[in-house]
Scaffold this motif. Structure first.
Motif, PDB file in Angstrom:
ATOM      1  N   ASP A   1      23.230  -7.024  30.115  1.00 44.15           N
ATOM      2  CA  ASP A   1      23.042  -7.831  28.906  1.00 44.15           C
ATOM      3  C   ASP A   1      21.623  -7.657  28.374  1.00 44.15           C
ATOM      4  OD1 ASP A   1      25.636  -8.829  29.217  1.00 44.15           O
ATOM      5  OD2 ASP A   1      24.963 -10.621  30.284  1.00 44.15           O
ATOM      6  N   PHE A   2      20.641  -7.737  29.266  1.00 44.72           N
ATOM      7  CA  PHE A   2      19.249  -7.566  28.844  1.00 44.72           C
ATOM      8  C   PHE A   2      19.001  -6.148  28.331  1.00 44.72           C
ATOM      9  CE2 PHE A   2      18.749 -11.051  32.033  1.00 44.72           C
ATOM     10  CZ  PHE A   2      18.244 -12.015  31.169  1.00 44.72           C
ATOM     11  N   ALA A   3      19.653  -5.160  28.948  1.00 45.99           N
ATOM     12  CA  ALA A   3      19.506  -3.779  28.486  1.00 45.99           C
ATOM     13  C   ALA A   3      20.083  -3.610  27.091  1.00 45.99           C
ATOM     14  CB  ALA A   3      20.199  -2.821  29.462  1.00 45.99           C
ATOM     15  N   ALA A   4      21.224  -4.232  26.839  1.00 49.97           N
ATOM     16  CA  ALA A   4      21.841  -4.142  25.512  1.00 49.97           C
ATOM     17  C   ALA A   4      20.952  -4.784  24.457  1.00 49.97           C
ATOM     18  CB  ALA A   4      23.211  -4.819  25.530  1.00 49.97           C
ATOM     19  N   ALA A   5      20.282  -5.877  24.822  1.00 47.81           N
ATOM     20  CA  ALA A   5      19.367  -6.528  23.882  1.00 47.81           C
ATOM     21  C   ALA A   5      18.192  -5.617  23.560  1.00 47.81           C
ATOM     22  CB  ALA A   5      18.872  -7.844  24.466  1.00 47.81           C
ATOM     23  N   ALA A   6      17.650  -4.965  24.574  1.00 54.66           N
ATOM     24  CA  ALA A   6      16.534  -4.048  24.348  1.00 54.66           C
ATOM     25  C   ALA A   6      16.951  -2.896  23.449  1.00 54.66           C
ATOM     26  CB  ALA A   6      16.016  -3.522  25.682  1.00 54.66           C
ATOM     27  N   ALA A   7      18.132  -2.337  23.701  1.00 56.12           N
ATOM     28  CA  ALA A   7      18.622  -1.239  22.870  1.00 56.12           C
ATOM     29  C   ALA A   7      18.812  -1.686  21.428  1.00 56.12           C
ATOM     30  CB  ALA A   7      19.933  -0.694  23.439  1.00 56.12           C
ATOM     31  N   ALA A   8      19.341  -2.886  21.238  1.00 56.00           N
ATOM     32  CA  ALA A   8      19.548  -3.411  19.886  1.00 56.00           C
ATOM     33  C   ALA A   8      18.227  -3.522  19.135  1.00 56.00           C
ATOM     34  CB  ALA A   8      20.238  -4.776  19.951  1.00 56.00           C
ATOM     35  N   VAL A   9      17.197  -3.978  19.826  1.00 55.42           N
ATOM     36  CA  VAL A   9      15.875  -4.115  19.202  1.00 55.42           C
ATOM     37  C   VAL A   9      15.282  -2.751  18.874  1.00 55.42           C
ATOM     38  CG1 VAL A   9      13.479  -4.739  19.736  1.00 55.42           C
ATOM     39  CG2 VAL A   9      15.320  -6.389  20.115  1.00 55.42           C
ATOM     40  N   LEU A  10      15.481  -1.786  19.749  1.00 55.97           N
ATOM     41  CA  LEU A  10      14.940  -0.451  19.495  1.00 55.97           C
ATOM     42  C   LEU A  10      15.620   0.213  18.305  1.00 55.97           C
ATOM     43  CD1 LEU A  10      14.685   0.791  23.173  1.00 55.97           C
ATOM     44  CD2 LEU A  10      12.775   0.250  21.660  1.00 55.97           C
ATOM     45  N   VAL A  11      16.895  -0.049  18.122  1.00 53.83           N
ATOM     46  CA  VAL A  11      17.639   0.545  17.007  1.00 53.83           C
ATOM     47  C   VAL A  11      17.304  -0.150  15.691  1.00 53.83           C
ATOM     48  CG1 VAL A  11      19.960   0.836  16.041  1.00 53.83           C
ATOM     49  CG2 VAL A  11      19.522   1.426  18.432  1.00 53.83           C
ATOM     50  N   ASP A  12      17.128  -1.465  15.735  1.00 50.57           N
ATOM     51  CA  ASP A  12      16.899  -2.226  14.501  1.00 50.57           C
ATOM     52  C   ASP A  12      15.871  -3.325  14.746  1.00 50.57           C
ATOM     53  OD1 ASP A  12      17.146  -3.162  11.902  1.00 50.57           O
ATOM     54  OD2 ASP A  12      18.955  -4.332  12.310  1.00 50.57           O
ATOM     55  N   PRO A  13      14.608  -2.960  14.900  1.00 49.03           N
ATOM     56  CA  PRO A  13      13.601  -3.954  15.267  1.00 49.03           C
ATOM     57  C   PRO A  13      13.158  -4.826  14.096  1.00 49.03           C
ATOM     58  CG  PRO A  13      12.570  -1.821  14.965  1.00 49.03           C
ATOM     59  CD  PRO A  13      14.046  -1.598  14.813  1.00 49.03           C
ATOM     60  N   VAL A  14      12.755  -6.032  14.430  1.00 52.71           N
ATOM     61  CA  VAL A  14      12.112  -6.934  13.481  1.00 52.71           C
ATOM     62  C   VAL A  14      10.721  -7.205  14.040  1.00 52.71           C
ATOM     63  CG1 VAL A  14      12.175  -9.167  12.309  1.00 52.71           C
ATOM     64  CG2 VAL A  14      14.322  -7.969  12.845  1.00 52.71           C
ATOM     65  N   PRO A  15       9.715  -6.464  13.597  1.00 57.86           N
ATOM     66  CA  PRO A  15       8.377  -6.611  14.172  1.00 57.86           C
ATOM     67  C   PRO A  15       7.889  -8.059  14.140  1.00 57.86           C
ATOM     68  CG  PRO A  15       8.471  -4.681  12.759  1.00 57.86           C
ATOM     69  CD  PRO A  15       9.754  -5.421  12.546  1.00 57.86           C
ATOM     70  N   GLY A  16       7.221  -8.442  15.221  1.00 57.37           N
ATOM     71  CA  GLY A  16       6.702  -9.796  15.339  1.00 57.37           C
ATOM     72  C   GLY A  16       7.670 -10.764  15.970  1.00 57.37           C
ATOM     73  N   SER A  17       8.895 -10.322  16.256  1.00 60.94           N
ATOM     74  CA  SER A  17       9.891 -11.223  16.837  1.00 60.94           C
ATOM     75  C   SER A  17       9.611 -11.481  18.316  1.00 60.94           C
ATOM     76  CB  SER A  17      11.302 -10.631  16.702  1.00 60.94           C
ATOM     77  OG  SER A  17      11.664 -10.504  15.346  1.00 60.94           O
ATOM     78  N   ILE A  18       9.884 -12.702  18.723  1.00 60.41           N
ATOM     79  CA  ILE A  18       9.773 -13.096  20.129  1.00 60.41           C
ATOM     80  C   ILE A  18      11.111 -13.710  20.524  1.00 60.41           C
ATOM     81  CG2 ILE A  18       8.619 -14.569  21.813  1.00 60.41           C
ATOM     82  CD1 ILE A  18       6.108 -14.412  20.087  1.00 60.41           C
ATOM     83  N   TYR A  19      11.779 -13.078  21.478  1.00 54.81           N
ATOM     84  CA  TYR A  19      13.113 -13.519  21.882  1.00 54.81           C
ATOM     85  C   TYR A  19      13.057 -14.150  23.274  1.00 54.81           C
ATOM     86  CZ  TYR A  19      14.603 -10.430  18.088  1.00 54.81           C
ATOM     87  OH  TYR A  19      14.762  -9.820  16.866  1.00 54.81           O
ATOM     88  N   GLU A  20      13.616 -15.361  23.376  1.00 52.58           N
ATOM     89  CA  GLU A  20      13.762 -16.028  24.674  1.00 52.58           C
ATOM     90  C   GLU A  20      15.179 -15.738  25.154  1.00 52.58           C
ATOM     91  OE1 GLU A  20      11.266 -17.350  26.078  1.00 52.58           O
ATOM     92  OE2 GLU A  20       9.867 -17.830  24.473  1.00 52.58           O
ATOM     93  N   LEU A  21      15.288 -14.875  26.160  1.00 50.95           N
ATOM     94  CA  LEU A  21      16.584 -14.316  26.523  1.00 50.95           C
ATOM     95  C   LEU A  21      17.138 -14.906  27.820  1.00 50.95           C
ATOM     96  CD1 LEU A  21      15.830 -10.574  25.664  1.00 50.95           C
ATOM     97  CD2 LEU A  21      16.891 -12.314  24.219  1.00 50.95           C
ATOM     98  N   GLY A  22      18.352 -15.428  27.726  1.00 56.72           N
ATOM     99  CA  GLY A  22      19.026 -15.966  28.904  1.00 56.72           C
ATOM    100  C   GLY A  22      20.518 -16.027  28.663  1.00 56.72           C
TER     101      GLY A  22
END
Length: 282
Positions: free
Chosen positions: A171-192
């Protein structure tokens, strides 16, 4: 060009695979790894990048548009290693740096968080566009020990009735991949994970699915640290793990942000599914 550090680690491998599944051309992905020979099966460009060897980092990051900086695994050495990574990224003028830190980095009481806090501050000071992926606990932190839990009939900890928003590493890997493909600079994600649970509830789920009675035994923090040390875990790290359970009890590893679900576009892996999969392979 997307560069993934620590790409032969458990998380890094999953990120690379997810990027390929999303249709990112293999030629646009670089696996930056300490031991290139271990990355031959990734199917992407491979370069040497050792957090302890700054010269390798500068070369590895050249031409990088988006860098996934996966935090080092050695507590106590991260500050120096992470500083090397940030300085190399700045020197290479990477387009964006996405860093995998720790949940609630700015407010958590966990001792484990200090080096992550220092790294986030260094990234901000670098002036590079960034995204912070503040990862919670992996379900695998628990299910990786499931065979011992079933054999001994007990799960040990010092977390009381604290709830942990754990999610699968995938799940965390998929989130990282999603950000790399379509990033929103300056975003801070609290992931759980969507489904927070206590360790008593985890033990009950293991018991239910295994058919073997398994209970959670809560210990005082100091006693838990000594117990872990008795299992062969180095004393300083045993104390960090016990402190993490103290933080879990205090709510430091709980989040209901929903950020992880939104990034991956699906529910996170359930506790029941994670336990079931772990029991099948135990």
């Amino acid at each position: 060009m997307i560069t993934v550090t620590a790409a032969t680690g458990h998380l890094g491998r999953l990120v690379v695979a997810d990027l390929l599944e999303r249709g990112v051309p293999a030629s646009d992905i670089t696996a930056a790894v300490r031991t290139p020979e271990k990355a031959a099966d990734l199917g992407v460009r491979v370069v040497k990048a050792d957090y302890d060897e700054p010269d390798t980092l500068a070369e590895a990051f050249a031409g990088t548009d988006r860098l996934l900086f996966i935090s080092a695994s050695e507590a106590g050495a991260r500050s120096r290693q992470h500083r090397n990574v940030v300085e190399a990224a700045r020197a290479a003028n990477v387009g964006l740096i996405a860093y995998t830190g720790i949940l609630k980095s700015d407010t958590t009481s966990l001792k484990l968080a200090q080096e992550h806090q220092e790294t986030e501050a260094a990234i901000k000071a670098s002036g590079l566009p960034f995204v912070f992926l503040r990862n919670g606990w992996y379900l695998e932190n628990y299910t990786g020990q499931i065979a011992q839990a079933v054999e001994n009939g007990v799960v040990l900890g010092a977390s009381g009735d604290g709830r942990v928003s754990a999610a699968a590493r995938a799940d965390f890997a998929a989130a990282a991949a999603a950000v790399l493909v379509d990033p929103v600079p300056g975003s801070i994600y609290e992931l759980g994970g969507d489904e927070a649970f206590t360790l008593s509830e985890y033990a009950a789920e293991v018991s239910r699915q295994s058919g073997t009675p398994v209970v959670y035994r809560d210990l005082p923090e100091a006693e838990y640290a000594q117990t872990l040390a008795g299992f062969g875990i180095p004393q300083p790290f045993a104390e960090i793990l016990a402190d993490s359970d103290r933080g879990l009890a205090a709510g430091d590893l709980f989040t209901d942000s929903g950020d992880l679900r939104r990034l991956i576009g699906r529910p996170t892996t359930s506790l029941a599914d994670a336990v079931g999969d772990a029991l099948k392979s135990a």
